[in-house]
Enzyme design. Structure first.
Site, PDB file in Angstrom:
ATOM      1  N   ASP A 187      21.585  81.613  24.142  1.00  0.00           N
ATOM      2  CA  ASP A 187      21.891  80.878  22.920  1.00  0.00           C
ATOM      3  C   ASP A 187      21.810  81.696  21.631  1.00  0.00           C
ATOM      4  OD1 ASP A 187      21.629  79.080  24.988  1.00  0.00           O
ATOM      5  OD2 ASP A 187      20.690  77.535  23.774  1.00  0.00           O
ATOM      6  N   GLU A 420       9.613  78.975  31.401  1.00  0.00           N
ATOM      7  CA  GLU A 420      11.031  79.100  31.062  1.00  0.00           C
ATOM      8  C   GLU A 420      11.409  80.569  30.894  1.00  0.00           C
ATOM      9  OE1 GLU A 420      14.082  77.264  27.674  1.00  0.00           O
ATOM     10  OE2 GLU A 420      11.906  76.994  27.480  1.00  0.00           O
TER      11      GLU A 420
END
Length: 479
Positions: A187, A420
């Site tokens: 991102d 994550e």
């Protein structure tokens, strides 16, 4: 954290504990038809997350792995795109932003073929899906054939690839392009800083970031970047999610050719060729397209100067001189020129990424001007990218390096609580915990390590071996 050469020898008990922990995460994140990436931060179904999750789920339940992909592809648009989010209508709108009422897919995307009964986002993510479908099939071919799994998915996967190589060939050079930083999956990579600089952000008070309710601001994109993300998404929505080239579509302010995305498309084209052959079709068109994509990848994105692949900014038609891990992922592509492979391996092991020395490869050059060990895709190490690198090392015959990375990843996954992402130097957990693809890919690597250490089974036993949990574990198969 020890280096790869110092990693402790795994024990059966440690592997069993890790396997049970990973299974616990996937069971807790299962929502009846698909798996959420994490409880809290990501409460819906994400596209490439589901592909990676299916790869791991096949070692617990082949039927559930099949369902994961089937649920995602049921939300495919008529133009072939697979949306990056499929929204769960039971989740409150304020639990995640941008929410369904921002994307308005069933209305704004009607002209592009968005489904009327399922709300989704309007952008896409990297095409791991055909590769995932093939791996799920190989885990239990008998069940796959009995359920017509490949027969049902093949047309959808073919339409997905047609979309990426048709309307999304924005540069006209044979590669697929991404029109939003969320689409390549990395991102807020520093590779997007230049292309994003020309995007005017929306006003800060015009939206509320739900991600900061669940994550530390120092580990998330900045408000400035987020404002630009919202602007790009809103502009794409307001032109009906039509891609440049459509008579009613204006060129996007952000358009890039990403080496990771295109490498995954090539790997999935090879997988789609196998799926097509398995279902009685001719695999040649897919193999030929994979070859054309490989040639275009090298021609358009290879940088001899940087020793890796770079992103191409299509607005300025130039390579972006930022070295991210996306430029190493093409190791998964078979048939790359030998000098390219040699240079890629040298870069991966060099000072920028230190693969084989640090626990896992960083997402961005360790020496880069924008490196940040904690902030999202600006430096932390991610499990899905390192899983792809492990796979790529095997494709290129670097078995010892692949084994070392696999073992290090398993060591980190258990120690960090299936985080994550992690600090690339210390492997300290960052982002959310109990993350879906971290757990899933740990299961896949565990199965691969077990298969490598176990004598080849007799033919009657090859596809199904009883395990400790009472479910059937499948071996990991590399294309």
């Amino acid at each position: 954290m020890s280096t790869l050469l110092e990693s402790p020898v795994p024990t059966a008990a440690a592997d069993l504990t890790l396997r049970r922990g990973a299974a616990r995460v996937l069971l807790a994140n299962w929502r009846g038809g698909s798996t959420i990436p994490s409880r809290g931060l990501y409460p819906h179904q994400w596209s490439w997350d589901s592909a990676f999750i299916a790869i791991g789920l096949r070692h617990l339940s082949v039927r559930r792995a099949q369902r994961e992909l089937e649920t995602l592809l049921a939300a495919q648009w008529a133009d072939g795109r697979v949306p990056h989010i499929v929204f769960n209508p039971a989740v409150p709108l304020d639990a995640y932003f941008p929410s369904p009422d921002f994307w308005r897919s069933s209305r704004a995307g009607a002209g592009a073929g968005a489904p009327a009964a399922i709300e989704t986002s309007g952008i896409v993510q990297p095409p791991v899906h055909a590769l995932a479908a093939w791996l799920v099939h190989t885990a239990d071919p008998e069940t796959s054939r009995r359920r017509g799994f490949l027969e049902r998915l093949r047309p959808r996967l073919a339409a997905w690839h047609d979309y990426l190589t048709g309307p999304r060939d924005l540069g006209g050079g044979g590669l697929t392009a991404m029109v939003h930083p969320w689409e390549p999956g990395m991102d807020n990579s520093p590779a997007w800083d230049g292309p994003l600089a020309r995007v005017e952000p929306v006003a800060p008070g015009s939206y509320r970031r739900a991600d900061l309710d669940h994550g530390q601001s120092a580990e998330r994109p900045t408000d400035l970047d987020y404002g630009r993300y919202v602007r790009l998404a809103a502009d794409y929505r307001d032109r009906g999610y039509r891609d440049a080239g459509h008579r009613e579509a204006a060129p996007s302010a952000f358009a890039v050719e990403d080496p990771c995305v295109n490498a995954l498309l090539i790997a999935s084209e090879h997988a789609l060729a196998r799926i097509t052959a398995q279902t009685g079709g001719d695999p040649a068109p897919h193999e030929e397209r994979a070859a054309r994509l490989t040639q275009a990848l090298v021609r358009r994105l290879w940088s001899e100067e940087h020793g890796m692949f770079l992103n191409r900014d299509l607005v300025d038609d130039r390579l972006v001189p930022e070295r991210s891990a996306a430029g190493l992922v093409p190791l998964i592509v078979p048939g790359l020129p030998a000098p390219v492979v040699e240079s890629l391996l040298s870069t991966a092991k060099g000072e920028g990424f230190r693969l084989g020395e640090l626990p896992m490869a960083a997402s961005y050059d360790l020496r880069g001007h924008a490196f940040d060990a904690s902030r999202y895709w600006r430096g932390p190490a991610w499990f899905n990218i390192n899983w792809l690198l492990e796979r790529g090392l095997r494709v290129q015959g670097a078995r010892q390096e692949a084994d070392g990375l696999r073992d290090a990843m398993l060591d980190v996954a258990g120690a960090c609580g299936f985080a994550e992402y992690v600090d690339p130097y210390t492997a300290e957990a960052r982002g959310t915990r109990d993350f879906g693809w971290t757990a899933a890919l740990a299961l896949d690597l565990l199965a691969a390590r077990r298969a490598a250490a176990t004598p080849a089974p007799r033919a009657a036993e090859r596809d199904s071996t009883p395990t400790d949990s009472g479910v059937r574990e499948r071996t990991s198969v590399h294309l």
